[in-house]
Write a protein that holds these residues in place. Structure first.
Motif, PDB file in Angstrom:
ATOM      1  N   TYR A 100     137.558 120.115 152.170  1.00 23.09           N
ATOM      2  CA  TYR A 100     137.004 121.107 153.092  1.00 23.09           C
ATOM      3  C   TYR A 100     136.776 120.412 154.424  1.00 23.09           C
ATOM      4  O   TYR A 100     135.835 119.634 154.564  1.00 23.09           O
ATOM      5  N   TRP A 101     137.632 120.666 155.390  1.00 23.41           N
ATOM      6  CA  TRP A 101     137.481 120.068 156.715  1.00 23.41           C
ATOM      7  C   TRP A 101     137.281 118.555 156.626  1.00 23.41           C
ATOM      8  O   TRP A 101     136.304 118.025 157.143  1.00 23.41           O
ATOM      9  N   TYR A 102     138.160 117.881 155.910  1.00 20.36           N
ATOM     10  CA  TYR A 102     138.161 116.420 155.768  1.00 20.36           C
ATOM     11  C   TYR A 102     137.012 115.897 154.918  1.00 20.36           C
ATOM     12  O   TYR A 102     136.723 114.706 154.932  1.00 20.36           O
ATOM     13  N   ALA A 103     136.337 116.761 154.193  1.00 16.66           N
ATOM     14  CA  ALA A 103     135.159 116.348 153.434  1.00 16.66           C
ATOM     15  C   ALA A 103     135.135 117.016 152.060  1.00 16.66           C
ATOM     16  O   ALA A 103     135.907 117.931 151.789  1.00 16.66           O
ATOM     17  N   VAL A 104     134.218 116.550 151.225  1.00 16.06           N
ATOM     18  CA  VAL A 104     133.969 117.173 149.929  1.00 16.06           C
ATOM     19  C   VAL A 104     133.198 118.473 150.148  1.00 16.06           C
ATOM     20  O   VAL A 104     132.716 118.738 151.253  1.00 16.06           O
ATOM     21  N   THR A 105     133.024 119.248 149.110  1.00 15.79           N
ATOM     22  CA  THR A 105     132.265 120.491 149.211  1.00 15.79           C
ATOM     23  C   THR A 105     130.801 120.188 149.545  1.00 15.79           C
ATOM     24  O   THR A 105     130.305 119.086 149.294  1.00 15.79           O
ATOM     25  N   PRO A 106     130.092 121.157 150.084  1.00 18.33           N
ATOM     26  CA  PRO A 106     128.668 120.936 150.382  1.00 18.33           C
ATOM     27  C   PRO A 106     127.854 120.540 149.146  1.00 18.33           C
ATOM     28  O   PRO A 106     126.969 119.690 149.232  1.00 18.33           O
ATOM     29  N   ARG A 107     128.134 121.129 147.985  1.00 17.18           N
ATOM     30  CA  ARG A 107     127.363 120.786 146.783  1.00 17.18           C
ATOM     31  C   ARG A 107     127.652 119.354 146.352  1.00 17.18           C
ATOM     32  O   ARG A 107     126.758 118.624 145.953  1.00 17.18           O
ATOM     33  N   MET A 108     128.910 118.922 146.440  1.00 18.33           N
ATOM     34  CA  MET A 108     129.251 117.534 146.094  1.00 18.33           C
ATOM     35  C   MET A 108     128.565 116.586 147.074  1.00 18.33           C
ATOM     36  O   MET A 108     128.028 115.558 146.680  1.00 18.33           O
ATOM     37  N   LYS A 109     128.558 116.941 148.351  1.00 15.74           N
ATOM     38  CA  LYS A 109     127.910 116.094 149.355  1.00 15.74           C
ATOM     39  C   LYS A 109     126.414 115.999 149.084  1.00 15.74           C
ATOM     40  O   LYS A 109     125.827 114.909 149.172  1.00 15.74           O
ATOM     41  N   ALA A 110     125.781 117.114 148.723  1.00 14.63           N
ATOM     42  CA  ALA A 110     124.346 117.089 148.399  1.00 14.63           C
ATOM     43  C   ALA A 110     124.094 116.198 147.188  1.00 14.63           C
ATOM     44  O   ALA A 110     123.146 115.406 147.178  1.00 14.63           O
ATOM     45  N   PHE A 111     124.948 116.286 146.173  1.00 19.01           N
ATOM     46  CA  PHE A 111     124.804 115.448 144.981  1.00 19.01           C
ATOM     47  C   PHE A 111     124.885 113.971 145.359  1.00 19.01           C
ATOM     48  O   PHE A 111     124.052 113.164 144.953  1.00 19.01           O
ATOM     49  N   ILE A 112     125.869 113.628 146.170  1.00 19.02           N
ATOM     50  CA  ILE A 112     126.045 112.234 146.583  1.00 19.02           C
ATOM     51  C   ILE A 112     124.862 111.778 147.440  1.00 19.02           C
ATOM     52  O   ILE A 112     124.322 110.697 147.237  1.00 19.02           O
ATOM     53  N   ASP A 113     124.442 112.615 148.379  1.00 19.79           N
ATOM     54  CA  ASP A 113     123.307 112.257 149.232  1.00 19.79           C
ATOM     55  C   ASP A 113     122.037 112.047 148.416  1.00 19.79           C
ATOM     56  O   ASP A 113     121.238 111.155 148.718  1.00 19.79           O
ATOM     57  N   ARG A 114     121.852 112.828 147.386  1.00 21.93           N
ATOM     58  CA  ARG A 114     120.638 112.727 146.584  1.00 21.93           C
ATOM     59  C   ARG A 114     120.578 111.446 145.758  1.00 21.93           C
ATOM     60  O   ARG A 114     119.502 111.063 145.284  1.00 21.93           O
ATOM     61  N   ILE A 115     121.682 110.755 145.611  1.00 22.92           N
ATOM     62  CA  ILE A 115     121.635 109.454 144.937  1.00 22.92           C
ATOM     63  C   ILE A 115     120.653 108.545 145.666  1.00 22.92           C
ATOM     64  O   ILE A 115     120.046 107.656 145.073  1.00 22.92           O
ATOM     65  N   THR A 116     120.448 108.806 146.941  1.00 22.96           N
ATOM     66  CA  THR A 116     119.494 108.047 147.744  1.00 22.96           C
ATOM     67  C   THR A 116     118.091 108.119 147.147  1.00 22.96           C
ATOM     68  O   THR A 116     117.301 107.183 147.300  1.00 22.96           O
ATOM     69  N   ASP A 117     117.766 109.202 146.457  1.00 20.13           N
ATOM     70  CA  ASP A 117     116.458 109.291 145.789  1.00 20.13           C
ATOM     71  C   ASP A 117     116.250 108.085 144.881  1.00 20.13           C
ATOM     72  O   ASP A 117     115.157 107.525 144.813  1.00 20.13           O
ATOM     73  N   PHE A 118     117.316 107.677 144.192  1.00 27.76           N
ATOM     74  CA  PHE A 118     117.215 106.558 143.265  1.00 27.76           C
ATOM     75  C   PHE A 118     117.134 105.215 144.002  1.00 27.76           C
ATOM     76  O   PHE A 118     116.761 104.217 143.416  1.00 27.76           O
ATOM     77  N   MET A 119     117.472 105.214 145.283  1.00 25.95           N
ATOM     78  CA  MET A 119     117.319 104.009 146.102  1.00 25.95           C
ATOM     79  C   MET A 119     115.917 103.937 146.705  1.00 25.95           C
ATOM     80  O   MET A 119     115.366 102.858 146.878  1.00 25.95           O
ATOM     81  N   ASP A 120     115.359 105.100 147.027  1.00 20.07           N
ATOM     82  CA  ASP A 120     114.084 105.168 147.730  1.00 20.07           C
ATOM     83  C   ASP A 120     112.869 105.079 146.817  1.00 20.07           C
ATOM     84  O   ASP A 120     111.826 104.579 147.223  1.00 20.07           O
TER      85      ASP A 120
END
Length: 151
Positions: free
Chosen positions: A73-93
């Protein structure tokens, strides 16, 4: 190798599903449709205690090989996939979750992309490869499926 295919698409039965399902059968893998889960966007305050991300990610951590499947989607993953990947940060924080995140260092990942282009664009694959290699995962495979029409 215990494998899971996580796919996201605005069409739950479209091209990406067909490709993800075929790959899951080939790899004898579990298949997860990410868009069925409630996953909030990343928040610095970690205020998403009512969504599905933490439990879903903990389940995913039980696999040795994680395949991420998305249409382009416009050179990127879907919004839900992006949210899933971004939320991995929870496990870092969150200090208590860091040991679980470190288990990614023992895992492999692959990318499955679909689009009406002959190959996935570099920004699409570079984001995924860069993110998961940063987390210590090892790239196993990149696969792109060309469809003459969009998902």
């Amino acid at each position: 190798m215990k494998t899971v295919v996580i796919y996201s698409s605005s069409n739950p039965n479209g091209n990406t599903y067909q490709s993800a399902k075929a790959l899951a059968e080939e790899k004898r893998a579990e298949l997860i449709y990410l868009d069925r889960y409630k996953i909030g966007e990343y928040c610095y305050k970690h205020s998403h205690s009512d969504d599905d991300f933490v439990n879903l990610f903990r389940w995913v951590l039980g696999f040795e090989h994680i395949i991420f499947a998305s249409p382009v989607y416009w050179y990127a993953v879907t919004p839900r996939m992006k949210a899933f990947i971004d939320r991995i940060t929870d496990f870092m924080d969150i200090e208590a979750l860091k040991p679980e995140l470190r288990t990614l260092r023992e895992k492999q990942f692959s990318i499955l992309s679909t689009s009406c282009q002959e190959k996935a664009p570099a920004p699409f694959t570079e984001m995924l490869v860069g993110t998961f290699e940063y987390l210590g995962m090892k790239l196993q495979e990149q696969r792109h499926v060309h469809y003459p029409y969009a998902d």
